[in-house]
Design a protein around this motif. Structure first.
Motif, PDB file in Angstrom:
ATOM      1  N   ASP A  30      -5.192   2.230   0.167  1.00 40.04           N
ATOM      2  CA  ASP A  30      -4.679   1.723  -1.107  1.00 40.04           C
ATOM      3  C   ASP A  30      -4.779   0.186  -1.130  1.00 40.04           C
ATOM      4  O   ASP A  30      -4.991  -0.443  -0.092  1.00 40.04           O
ATOM      5  CB  ASP A  30      -3.201   2.149  -1.251  1.00 40.04           C
ATOM      6  N   THR A  31      -4.611  -0.414  -2.309  1.00 45.63           N
ATOM      7  CA  THR A  31      -4.680  -1.883  -2.405  1.00 45.63           C
ATOM      8  C   THR A  31      -3.304  -2.433  -2.766  1.00 45.63           C
ATOM      9  O   THR A  31      -2.616  -1.901  -3.638  1.00 45.63           O
ATOM     10  CB  THR A  31      -5.691  -2.297  -3.498  1.00 45.63           C
ATOM     11  N   LYS A  90       0.837  -1.209   0.000  1.00 47.58           N
ATOM     12  CA  LYS A  90       0.000   0.000   0.000  1.00 47.58           C
ATOM     13  C   LYS A  90       0.866   1.252   0.000  1.00 47.58           C
ATOM     14  O   LYS A  90       1.829   1.341   0.754  1.00 47.58           O
ATOM     15  CB  LYS A  90      -0.876   0.014   1.245  1.00 47.58           C
ATOM     16  N   ASP A 101      -3.104  -8.271  -3.817  1.00 52.18           N
ATOM     17  CA  ASP A 101      -4.575  -8.351  -3.740  1.00 52.18           C
ATOM     18  C   ASP A 101      -5.208  -8.035  -5.094  1.00 52.18           C
ATOM     19  O   ASP A 101      -6.206  -8.654  -5.477  1.00 52.18           O
ATOM     20  CB  ASP A 101      -5.105  -7.407  -2.656  1.00 52.18           C
ATOM     21  N   LEU A 102      -4.612  -7.087  -5.817  1.00 53.95           N
ATOM     22  CA  LEU A 102      -5.120  -6.792  -7.165  1.00 53.95           C
ATOM     23  C   LEU A 102      -4.967  -8.016  -8.064  1.00 53.95           C
ATOM     24  O   LEU A 102      -5.843  -8.317  -8.888  1.00 53.95           O
ATOM     25  CB  LEU A 102      -4.364  -5.612  -7.781  1.00 53.95           C
TER      26      LEU A 102
END
Ligand code: ASP
Length: 438
Positions: A45-46, A40, A50-51
């Protein structure tokens, strides 16, 4: 030579990657670099990993991972632009889209964050890139093959003239497909590389100054643990202290390689040193206090239970059938309690489990509570020091905390206390205060 692993926050921005570069260039022994995927950049934020999981899910749902992949690509494009290196991201992302479309699990997708990080960092540092799939091997049954991996790492890396960057988190199965470790597994990769090259130290660079004595969300600004043993680390990380992946100790412990937790954003601080033997250091009585909420406590009563040979085994065999982990089994003459850590996580049907236990041992009563916290007070110093337990229990009594369970192994490395979830924070604060109040 040193192995340095940099975590997700260290990889997140061009500024943090510049810190990495300075850290590595300030010490020529920092030759083996393991990286996580970018984490992050700001709260909310990602993480790239994880995306990537989302990209795989998108592929499964719609037949294309394009939308999520272009978001990730934009992040890497921006990083390389700001760091003034050129990488053919079009080609990299084409190969990734293709790989995700052909994958039957999410492992390949998830691994690409570390892969891309390593490609980028090797360019930034002008080090060699060595893909983890050439080094880190899993068996057909998906278990990690430590021996084969160690041989490969030793052969391929130990005598390398140049600096090397290796992606963390994944390796390869015999059928050549990618497999990842559990989340946070780049720490484990770092430890594997440290073992294989017989590193003088395994530096694990993160975004905190090291291990805190306890959770800073409960005790503001707790003291830093300067020196920790491998065993203490295992106990604390098992009980929830999350600085390092709990398995990271295994590869390095055979060779006694120290682990040094360091802060990428405060590189002058010495961090926490994790050693095989801490006997030469003067240290506080208690090293750390960690815990976990939400355990399940099942209490079974039956008159004359004590005379019924095999009673405990029968009850535990039911628990085993449900694949649950038993943490503690305190017993009395006519009662037996079982503390289970993962009943909620595994979504086990509690009523069904209790019925199975009833059918097996026909108890007089059986009660369940799903709100037990377990707290571990850890430290080699506690052994042979009378009064440690008295200090803990006095502190809890003064804080009005009711103790539901007590367990101390004969090694005296830890004392485990069970309290209600509602008392968890008060209990941690009270124990910390008893041993570390100014
Ligand atoms: N990127 C992976 C994760 O988010 C592995 C790691 O960072 O160690 O879990």
């Amino acid at each position: 030579m040193k192995v340095c692993k940099f975590g997700g926050t260290s990889m997140a921005t061009a500024a943090s990657i510049t810190n990495i570069k300075n850290i590595i260039h300030s010490d020529p022994e920092r030759k083996y670099i393991v990286v996580s995927a970018p984490g992050k950049r700001f709260s909310g934020d990602t993480k790239v990993t994880d995306l990537l999981y989302a990209a795989y899910a998108e592929q499964q749902k719609t037949g294309s991972a394009e939308a999520v992949l272009s978001e990730i690509k934009a992040r890497f494009e921006r990083l390389s632009e700001e760091l003034h290196v050129h990488i053919d991201w079009d080609a990299e992302f084409e190969a990734i889209a293709d790989g995700i479309a052909r994958s039957s699990t999410d492992d390949f997708a998830a691994s690409r964050g570390e892969y891309l990080s390593a490609v980028l960092i090797s360019k930034v540092l002008d080090f060699d890139f060595v893909d983890a799939q050439e080094l880190v091997k899993f068996r057909k049954d998906s278990s990690f093959d430590a021996m084969l991996t160690n041989d490969l790492v030793e052969k391929r890396l130990a005598h390398s003239e140049r600096g090397v960057v290796i992606p963390g988190f994944y390796g390869r199965l015999p059928d050549r497909t990618i497999k990842t470790f559990s989340r946070g597994g780049s720490d484990f990769t770092g430890a594997i590389i440290a073992r294989g090259v017989s590193a003088s130290v395994y530096e694990n660079w993160t975004d905190v100054d090291g291990f805190m004595v306890t959770d800073p969300r409960i005790v503001p600004e707790p003291r830093l643990i300067e020196v920790l043993s491998y065993e203490e680390l295992r106990e604390l990380s098992y009980m929830g202290a999350s600085v390092l992946h709990p398995d990271s100790v295994f590869p390095v412990q055979a060779k006694g390689i120290p682990i040094n937790i360091r802060n990428t954003f405060a590189p002058d601080k010495p961090g926490t040193l994790i050693l095989k033997d801490v006997s030469g250091y003067s240290r506080p009585l208690v090293t750390g206090i960690a815990g976990r909420k939400g355990n399940t406590n099942i209490t079974i009563s039956k008159a004359m239970m004590n005379d019924e040979v095999g009673f405990c085994r029968k009850v535990l065999s039911v628990i085993e059938r449900y694949g649950l982990s038993v943490e503690h089994v305190p017993t009395g003459i006519d009662t037996m309690s079982i503390v289970i850590s993962d009943m909620r996580a595994k979504h086990v049907d509690g009523e069904k489990l209790l019925n199975d236990i009833r059918g097996m041992v026909n108890p007089d009563s059986i009660e369940v509570s799903e709100s037990m916290s377990l707290i571990a007070v850890v430290g080699h110093g506690m052994a042979n020091t009378p009064g440690t337990a008295a200090k803990i229990f006095t502190a809890l009594w003064k804080a009005g905390v009711n103790i539901r369970l007590i367990d101390q192994g004969s090694s005296e490395l830890n004392i485990i206390i069970g309290v209600e979830d509602d008392d968890y924070n008060a209990a941690i604060a009270a124990i910390y205060g008893a041993f570390f109040a100014a």
